[in-house]
Scaffold this motif. Sequence first.
Motif, PDB file in Angstrom:
ATOM      1  N   PHE A 116       1.043  -1.477   0.710  1.00  0.00           N
ATOM      2  CA  PHE A 116       0.075  -0.133   0.002  1.00  0.00           C
ATOM      3  C   PHE A 116       0.911   1.430  -0.211  1.00  0.00           C
ATOM      4  O   PHE A 116       2.043   1.282   0.514  1.00  0.00           O
ATOM      5  CB  PHE A 116      -0.816   0.082   1.309  1.00  0.00           C
ATOM      6  N   GLY A 117       0.546   1.808  -0.697  1.00  0.00           N
ATOM      7  CA  GLY A 117       1.009   3.614  -0.822  1.00  0.00           C
ATOM      8  C   GLY A 117       2.906   3.872  -1.645  1.00  0.00           C
ATOM      9  O   GLY A 117       2.760   4.274  -1.335  1.00  0.00           O
ATOM     10  N   THR A 118       3.084   3.164  -2.213  1.00  0.00           N
ATOM     11  CA  THR A 118       4.494   2.351  -2.939  1.00  0.00           C
ATOM     12  C   THR A 118       4.062   2.015  -4.685  1.00  0.00           C
ATOM     13  O   THR A 118       2.727   1.784  -5.625  1.00  0.00           O
ATOM     14  CB  THR A 118       4.940   0.247  -2.753  1.00  0.00           C
ATOM     15  N   PRO A 119       4.750   2.413  -4.996  1.00  0.00           N
ATOM     16  CA  PRO A 119       4.526   2.468  -6.754  1.00  0.00           C
ATOM     17  C   PRO A 119       4.705   1.333  -7.634  1.00  0.00           C
ATOM     18  O   PRO A 119       4.432   1.040  -8.607  1.00  0.00           O
ATOM     19  CB  PRO A 119       6.054   3.333  -7.198  1.00  0.00           C
ATOM     20  N   ARG A 120       4.722   0.447  -6.660  1.00  0.00           N
ATOM     21  CA  ARG A 120       4.427  -0.982  -6.937  1.00  0.00           C
ATOM     22  C   ARG A 120       3.870  -2.085  -6.430  1.00  0.00           C
ATOM     23  O   ARG A 120       2.944  -2.564  -6.844  1.00  0.00           O
ATOM     24  CB  ARG A 120       5.559  -1.774  -6.642  1.00  0.00           C
ATOM     25  N   VAL A 121       2.257  -0.855  -6.053  1.00  0.00           N
ATOM     26  CA  VAL A 121       1.248  -1.702  -5.127  1.00  0.00           C
ATOM     27  C   VAL A 121       0.395  -2.226  -6.554  1.00  0.00           C
ATOM     28  O   VAL A 121       0.075  -3.273  -6.823  1.00  0.00           O
ATOM     29  CB  VAL A 121       0.105  -0.298  -4.837  1.00  0.00           C
ATOM     30  N   ALA A 122       0.215  -1.968  -7.641  1.00  0.00           N
ATOM     31  CA  ALA A 122      -0.840  -2.476  -8.775  1.00  0.00           C
ATOM     32  C   ALA A 122      -0.024  -3.405  -9.142  1.00  0.00           C
ATOM     33  O   ALA A 122      -0.816  -4.615  -9.656  1.00  0.00           O
ATOM     34  CB  ALA A 122      -1.112  -1.059  -9.162  1.00  0.00           C
ATOM     35  N   GLU A 123       0.984  -3.484  -9.709  1.00  0.00           N
ATOM     36  CA  GLU A 123       1.978  -4.798  -9.595  1.00  0.00           C
ATOM     37  C   GLU A 123       2.030  -5.960  -8.783  1.00  0.00           C
ATOM     38  O   GLU A 123       1.720  -7.320  -9.397  1.00  0.00           O
ATOM     39  CB  GLU A 123       3.961  -3.843 -10.066  1.00  0.00           C
ATOM     40  N   VAL A 124       2.075  -5.335  -7.406  1.00  0.00           N
ATOM     41  CA  VAL A 124       1.466  -6.231  -6.365  1.00  0.00           C
ATOM     42  C   VAL A 124       0.921  -6.930  -6.026  1.00  0.00           C
ATOM     43  O   VAL A 124       0.671  -8.640  -6.557  1.00  0.00           O
ATOM     44  CB  VAL A 124       2.504  -6.163  -5.447  1.00  0.00           C
ATOM     45  N   MET A 125      -0.249  -6.083  -6.450  1.00  0.00           N
ATOM     46  CA  MET A 125      -1.095  -7.288  -6.594  1.00  0.00           C
ATOM     47  C   MET A 125      -1.933  -7.826  -8.116  1.00  0.00           C
ATOM     48  O   MET A 125      -2.320  -8.988  -7.540  1.00  0.00           O
ATOM     49  CB  MET A 125      -2.737  -5.430  -6.248  1.00  0.00           C
ATOM     50  N   ALA A 126      -1.366  -7.153  -8.555  1.00  0.00           N
ATOM     51  CA  ALA A 126      -1.982  -8.305  -9.764  1.00  0.00           C
ATOM     52  C   ALA A 126      -1.004  -9.188 -10.120  1.00  0.00           C
ATOM     53  O   ALA A 126      -1.560 -11.274 -10.208  1.00  0.00           O
ATOM     54  CB  ALA A 126      -1.584  -7.697 -11.706  1.00  0.00           C
ATOM     55  N   ARG A 127       0.576  -9.170  -9.511  1.00  0.00           N
ATOM     56  CA  ARG A 127       1.185 -10.839  -9.455  1.00  0.00           C
ATOM     57  C   ARG A 127       0.440 -11.396  -8.269  1.00  0.00           C
ATOM     58  O   ARG A 127       0.738 -12.842  -8.920  1.00  0.00           O
ATOM     59  CB  ARG A 127       2.166 -10.349  -9.524  1.00  0.00           C
ATOM     60  N   PHE A 128      -0.065 -10.983  -7.254  1.00  0.00           N
ATOM     61  CA  PHE A 128      -0.316 -11.993  -6.055  1.00  0.00           C
ATOM     62  C   PHE A 128      -2.003 -12.817  -7.091  1.00  0.00           C
ATOM     63  O   PHE A 128      -2.128 -14.244  -6.793  1.00  0.00           O
ATOM     64  CB  PHE A 128      -0.852 -11.295  -5.541  1.00  0.00           C
TER      65      PHE A 128
END
Length: 333
Positions: A116-128
């Motif tokens: 949450f709040g990082t520039p990678r949050v969407a990438e992390v969410m989609a990868r999970f």
Amino acid sequence: MNLPPPGSADDRAAGVLLGAACGDALGVPYEFGPALAADHVPRMVGGGLGPYAPGEYSDDTQMAVCVALTLRDHADPLSDEALCRTADAFLDWARDGASDIGNQTSAVMRGSGHAFGTPRVAEVMARFSAQRFEEGVRSAGNGSLMRTGPLALAYLDDPDGLAVAADRYSRLTHGDPLASEACVLWCEGVRHAVVHGDTAGVRGGLELLPRDRRGRWSAWLDEAEEHPPHFFGNNGFVVSALQAAWSAVVGEPDGFVPAVRAAVRAGNDTDTVAAIAGALLGARWGASAIPAEYLEAVHGWPGYRAEGLAELALGAVSGPDGSRGRRRGGPPA
């Protein structure tokens, strides 16, 4: 209530969020119950899993609001900033605003909350989400289809761009391609309805799917047109949810109210099926076709009522600087 002129493109655009929210709130009292009799008149009496106040919408519209806010505030919905804004909004909602939340979405929120709040949050969410699907976890629930209708408002002149966006936004939480394909079809149906004032876009959306998937989805649409909504009782599954909603829309072709009531009567995940159907019905018939009693009652997180939802939908059309919206206020193209 200050709503766009009846019959205008703006009327239909406002109807997307309002239709979804009203369908959602109408279905809330009957969620996970049996199919209702054909003469039963669903009402916004609240209760449900919340329990909800009369007219209060649930997670279906709450998540759609998160998407619409991104569209209003970002010129390019596919930019990293827009996708991260949406992912952060989902996480914030799951932590502080969710009145209920589906199993798949809940698991993804837990698995990606650390970003949450990082520039990678969407990438992390989609990868999970993708990893869960690859590991064999059933990931074709209706939780992305219920929320992606507003995407159409940012792509009224760009069906190909809309298909890409529908896929990307679905994959934030649902790694199964079936969920993405359902979102592509329904979003194109919503887009086409806002622009042209009919529901032909759902079948038109078949051309936006991979060629080897079109026949399967065409057959599923055929099946939906041959059976009543309650035939698709396993409507937590995204295909059945779309079929139940489409059955309601095509089975009651003469207005918003008969079709959204038919969606509720399907039983089981009533608020979601009615929210899915409501987004398309609102796009087809416009906010002006929604009864005043629904508009006066509908409300929900994070504090919207009907007029605010209409303004948010129109903001999603125009974008942050007002330059994205075209065909605004005009007749059907």
